[in-house]
Design a protein around this motif. Structure first.
Motif, short mmCIF file in Angstrom:
data_model
loop_
_atom_site.label_atom_id
_atom_site.label_comp_id
_atom_site.label_asym_id
_atom_site.label_seq_id
_atom_site.Cartn_x
_atom_site.Cartn_y
_atom_site.Cartn_z
N GLU A 1 0.82 -1.21 0.00
CA GLU A 1 0.00 0.00 0.00
C GLU A 1 0.86 1.26 0.00
N LYS A 2 1.89 1.25 0.81
CA LYS A 2 2.71 2.45 0.94
C LYS A 2 4.14 2.04 1.29
N GLY A 3 5.10 2.68 0.67
CA GLY A 3 6.49 2.40 0.97
C GLY A 3 7.19 1.69 -0.16
N SER A 4 8.46 1.36 0.06
CA SER A 4 9.25 0.68 -0.95
C SER A 4 10.27 -0.22 -0.28
N VAL A 5 10.78 -1.15 -1.06
CA VAL A 5 11.80 -2.07 -0.59
C VAL A 5 13.03 -1.88 -1.47
N TRP A 6 14.17 -1.70 -0.85
CA TRP A 6 15.42 -1.53 -1.57
C TRP A 6 16.23 -2.82 -1.44
N VAL A 7 16.66 -3.36 -2.58
CA VAL A 7 17.48 -4.56 -2.59
C VAL A 7 18.81 -4.21 -3.25
N THR A 8 19.90 -4.54 -2.58
CA THR A 8 21.23 -4.24 -3.08
C THR A 8 22.03 -5.53 -3.18
N LEU A 9 22.71 -5.71 -4.30
CA LEU A 9 23.56 -6.88 -4.50
C LEU A 9 24.99 -6.39 -4.77
N LYS A 10 25.96 -7.02 -4.13
CA LYS A 10 27.34 -6.65 -4.39
C LYS A 10 28.28 -7.83 -4.14
N ARG A 11 29.42 -7.79 -4.76
CA ARG A 11 30.42 -8.83 -4.58
C ARG A 11 31.15 -8.60 -3.27
N SER A 12 31.35 -9.68 -2.53
CA SER A 12 32.01 -9.56 -1.24
C SER A 12 32.71 -10.87 -0.90
N SER A 13 33.81 -10.75 -0.21
CA SER A 13 34.50 -11.96 0.26
C SER A 13 34.16 -12.24 1.72
N LEU A 14 33.43 -11.33 2.36
CA LEU A 14 33.06 -11.41 3.77
C LEU A 14 34.28 -11.45 4.68
N LYS A 15 35.37 -10.90 4.21
CA LYS A 15 36.59 -10.80 5.02
C LYS A 15 37.02 -9.34 5.05
N SER A 16 37.75 -8.98 6.08
CA SER A 16 38.23 -7.61 6.18
C SER A 16 39.37 -7.40 5.18
N LYS A 17 39.72 -6.15 4.98
CA LYS A 17 40.77 -5.82 4.01
C LYS A 17 42.12 -6.41 4.44
N VAL A 18 42.37 -6.44 5.73
CA VAL A 18 43.62 -6.99 6.25
C VAL A 18 43.69 -8.49 5.96
N GLN A 19 42.59 -9.19 6.19
CA GLN A 19 42.56 -10.63 5.92
C GLN A 19 42.72 -10.91 4.43
N ARG A 20 42.10 -10.10 3.58
CA ARG A 20 42.23 -10.29 2.13
C ARG A 20 43.67 -10.07 1.69
N ASN A 21 44.31 -9.04 2.25
CA ASN A 21 45.71 -8.77 1.88
C ASN A 21 46.62 -9.91 2.32
N LYS A 22 46.35 -10.51 3.48
CA LYS A 22 47.14 -11.66 3.94
C LYS A 22 46.99 -12.83 2.98
N LEU A 23 45.76 -13.08 2.55
CA LEU A 23 45.52 -14.18 1.62
C LEU A 23 46.22 -13.93 0.28
N LYS A 24 46.23 -12.68 -0.16
CA LYS A 24 46.90 -12.36 -1.43
C LYS A 24 48.40 -12.57 -1.33
N THR A 25 48.98 -12.15 -0.21
CA THR A 25 50.43 -12.31 -0.06
C THR A 25 50.82 -13.77 0.11
#
Length: 118
Positions: A22-46
């Motif tokens: 009746e009233k209002g809206s729903v916002w749906v957002t999709l994005k790529r994520s590894s669910l890890k912090s930037k520090v953890q991602r950098n460790k995995l890369k190294t």
């Protein structure tokens, strides 16, 4: 924000759409994520390890925010369920009947001819 499994997320998304019909809206957002912090991602890369990316999906109706994470294995099942939910709840976007252009152009000409003769 609550991180849910796929089925509870889809159920809650359905109820969000129903609450906002009746009233209002729903916002749906999709994005790529590894669910890890930037520090953890950098460790995995190294270390030379590969990072598994997932699709992070968030939905909000302004009052409540929910989210889930979909992996590569589950994306087809999720996509089909998500499409079904969207089709069921987007009733305001129904297609209008198309008028035949030839008929409307012919009717306009007839009206002009009748006006000119009168």
């Amino acid at each position: 924000m609550v991180l849910l499994q796929l089925d509870p997320f889809l159920n809650e998304l359905t109820s969000m759409f129903e609450r906002s019909t009746e009233k209002g809206s729903v916002w749906v957002t999709l994005k790529r994520s590894s669910l890890k912090s930037k520090v953890q991602r950098n460790k995995l890369k190294t270390d030379g390890e590969t990072i598994e990316y997932r699709c992070l999906i968030r939905a909000t109706d302004g009052k409540k925010t929910i989210s889930t994470s979909v992996g590569a294995k589950d994306h087809q099942r999720f996509q089909a369920s998500y499409a079904t939910i969207l089709k069921a709840h987007m009733t305001a976007l129904k297609k209008r009947e198309r008028k035949d252009k030839k008929k409307t152009a012919g009717a306009k000409k007839k009206r002009k001819v009748q006006r000119n003769t009168v």
